[in-house]
Design an enzyme around this catalytic site. Structure first.
Site, mmCIF file in Angstrom:
data_model
loop_
_atom_site.group_PDB
_atom_site.id
_atom_site.type_symbol
_atom_site.label_atom_id
_atom_site.label_comp_id
_atom_site.label_asym_id
_atom_site.label_seq_id
_atom_site.Cartn_x
_atom_site.Cartn_y
_atom_site.Cartn_z
ATOM 1 N N ARG A 33 1.614 1.945 -3.480
ATOM 2 C CA ARG A 33 0.450 2.552 -4.126
ATOM 3 C C ARG A 33 0.386 4.043 -3.791
ATOM 4 O O ARG A 33 0.120 4.877 -4.660
ATOM 5 C CB ARG A 33 -0.817 1.839 -3.659
ATOM 6 C CG ARG A 33 -2.145 2.457 -4.128
ATOM 7 C CD ARG A 33 -3.287 1.536 -3.698
ATOM 8 N NE ARG A 33 -4.571 2.185 -3.620
ATOM 9 C CZ ARG A 33 -5.419 2.325 -4.644
ATOM 10 N NH1 ARG A 33 -5.085 1.858 -5.838
ATOM 11 N NH2 ARG A 33 -6.594 2.901 -4.482
ATOM 12 N N HIS B 209 -10.932 5.508 -6.656
ATOM 13 C CA HIS B 209 -11.589 6.121 -5.504
ATOM 14 C C HIS B 209 -12.996 6.568 -5.882
ATOM 15 O O HIS B 209 -13.187 7.274 -6.879
ATOM 16 C CB HIS B 209 -10.804 7.344 -5.008
ATOM 17 C CG HIS B 209 -9.505 7.002 -4.372
ATOM 18 N ND1 HIS B 209 -8.476 7.912 -4.220
ATOM 19 C CD2 HIS B 209 -9.049 5.838 -3.828
ATOM 20 C CE1 HIS B 209 -7.459 7.321 -3.610
ATOM 21 N NE2 HIS B 209 -7.779 6.067 -3.356
ATOM 22 N N HIS C 136 0.825 -1.210 0.000
ATOM 23 C CA HIS C 136 0.000 0.000 0.000
ATOM 24 C C HIS C 136 0.855 1.254 0.000
ATOM 25 O O HIS C 136 0.455 2.295 -0.552
ATOM 26 C CB HIS C 136 -0.948 -0.005 1.202
ATOM 27 C CG HIS C 136 -2.243 0.696 0.918
ATOM 28 N ND1 HIS C 136 -3.137 0.246 -0.028
ATOM 29 C CD2 HIS C 136 -2.784 1.824 1.444
ATOM 30 C CE1 HIS C 136 -4.186 1.060 -0.073
ATOM 31 N NE2 HIS C 136 -3.992 2.020 0.807
#
Length: 305
Positions: free
Chosen positions: A240, A263, A237
């Site tokens: 990311r 998102h 993550h």
């Protein structure tokens, strides 16, 4: 409690069918709702006064935990009211803690370069190891496309086409999005593919299924350690986050970044605009038209900038 269990099942079925809630989200909602039911002696017939008592029961919890539990109960009671299963909604008595979304952890471009340098060192061998080719493909896709760990490990074997510089993913909430794939990532995957069994359904197979998220975490942390970076600072993550932050620093449009990250709310994407405040201040001081104008004293005399 049996009535509560039946209502919770109906609520979670709705969340899965209509809102595309993930399995982890559904499990968290169930745990929060059952926990609240135990505190109040039941959910279905709970009064507003009983709901208000949850604030005291949750007093020792972190604000983020209270916010999550309250959110689950608000959604549950709104569902009961909409379905005509309750004539009222007692959730207005729930606590509303003030929470701040933490800034994402990121790596500098130099640190990311050190990760890739470590991979390139391994691939420089006359016959690169199979697992190093796999690691190369994984890291290129993580940092180059901003994939979530769960999305990456579960990629189908034929997810990437040689003549198509993008793939279509179904992420959180069953929302589809188009993800651009860099030439580097496509080349890394092409080098890895010959090592994937022809009958495998997955791009990164492991046993009877695909590579697990836990194993991916272990691989990323081991690579960080080899590159001289503290392993606790690096995870899939974090890569990311680095993808998003470095793209934004390079001039990427916030809406485009929202689409690439998958998102639902641009407010989630906007968190990346707060990551490097020093860079933003420097940008204003060096690029804003006022930066080239002279300051003036109160008496009207110009002073040096």
């Amino acid at each position: 409690m049996s009535e509560d269990a039946a209502l919770i099942d109906r609520f979670l079925e709705m969340m899965a069918a209509e809102r595309g809630a993930s399995r982890n989200t559904l499990l968290a909602y169930r745990a929060d709702l059952m926990g609240a039911a135990q505190i109040m002696g039941g959910l279905a017939m709970a009064t507003k006064a009983a709901v208000a008592e949850l604030a005291a029961a949750w007093a020792t919890l972190a604000a983020s935990s209270v916010a999550r539990k309250s959110s689950a109960l608000r959604a549950f009671y709104a569902f009961l009211e909409e379905e005509g299963l309750r004539p009222d909604n007692p959730s207005s008595a729930l606590p509303r803690p003030v929470t701040r979304r933490p800034l994402p952890k990121i790596l500098s471009t130099r640190e990311v370069d050190s990760l890739f340098a470590q991979i390139e060192l391994r691939l420089a061998a006359d016959h690169p190891a199979r697992l190093d080719l796999r690691l190369s493909a994984l890291i290129e896709l993580l940092y180059g496309s901003g994939l979530r760990a769960s999305e990456l490990v579960s990629l189908p074997r034929r997810a990437l086409a040689a003549d198509r510089p993008f793939l279509i993913l179904k992420g959180k909430g069953a929302r589809e999005r188009l993800v651009p794939i860099s030439d580097r990532a496509r080349a890394a995957v092409a080098a890895w593919l010959p090592h994937v069994p022809a009958d495998s359904a997955w791009l990164f197979p492991s046993g009877k299924s695909h590579l697990s998220r836990i194993r991916l975490y272990q691989m990323v942390k081991a690579l960080a350690a080899a590159a001289g970076i503290a392993p606790e600072r690096v995870s899939p993550h974090v890569l990311r986050h680095a993808f998003a932050t470095h793209l934004l620093e390079g001039g990427a449009d916030l809406r485009a970044l929202q689409s690439m990250l998958g998102h639902a709310d641009i407010g989630t994407t906007q968190i990346y605009t707060h990551v490097d405040s020093r860079r933003l201040v420097e940008l204003v001081n060096s690029r804003h038209p006022l930066a080239t104008m002279t300051h003036r004293r109160v008496d009207g005399d110009a002073s040096a900038p």
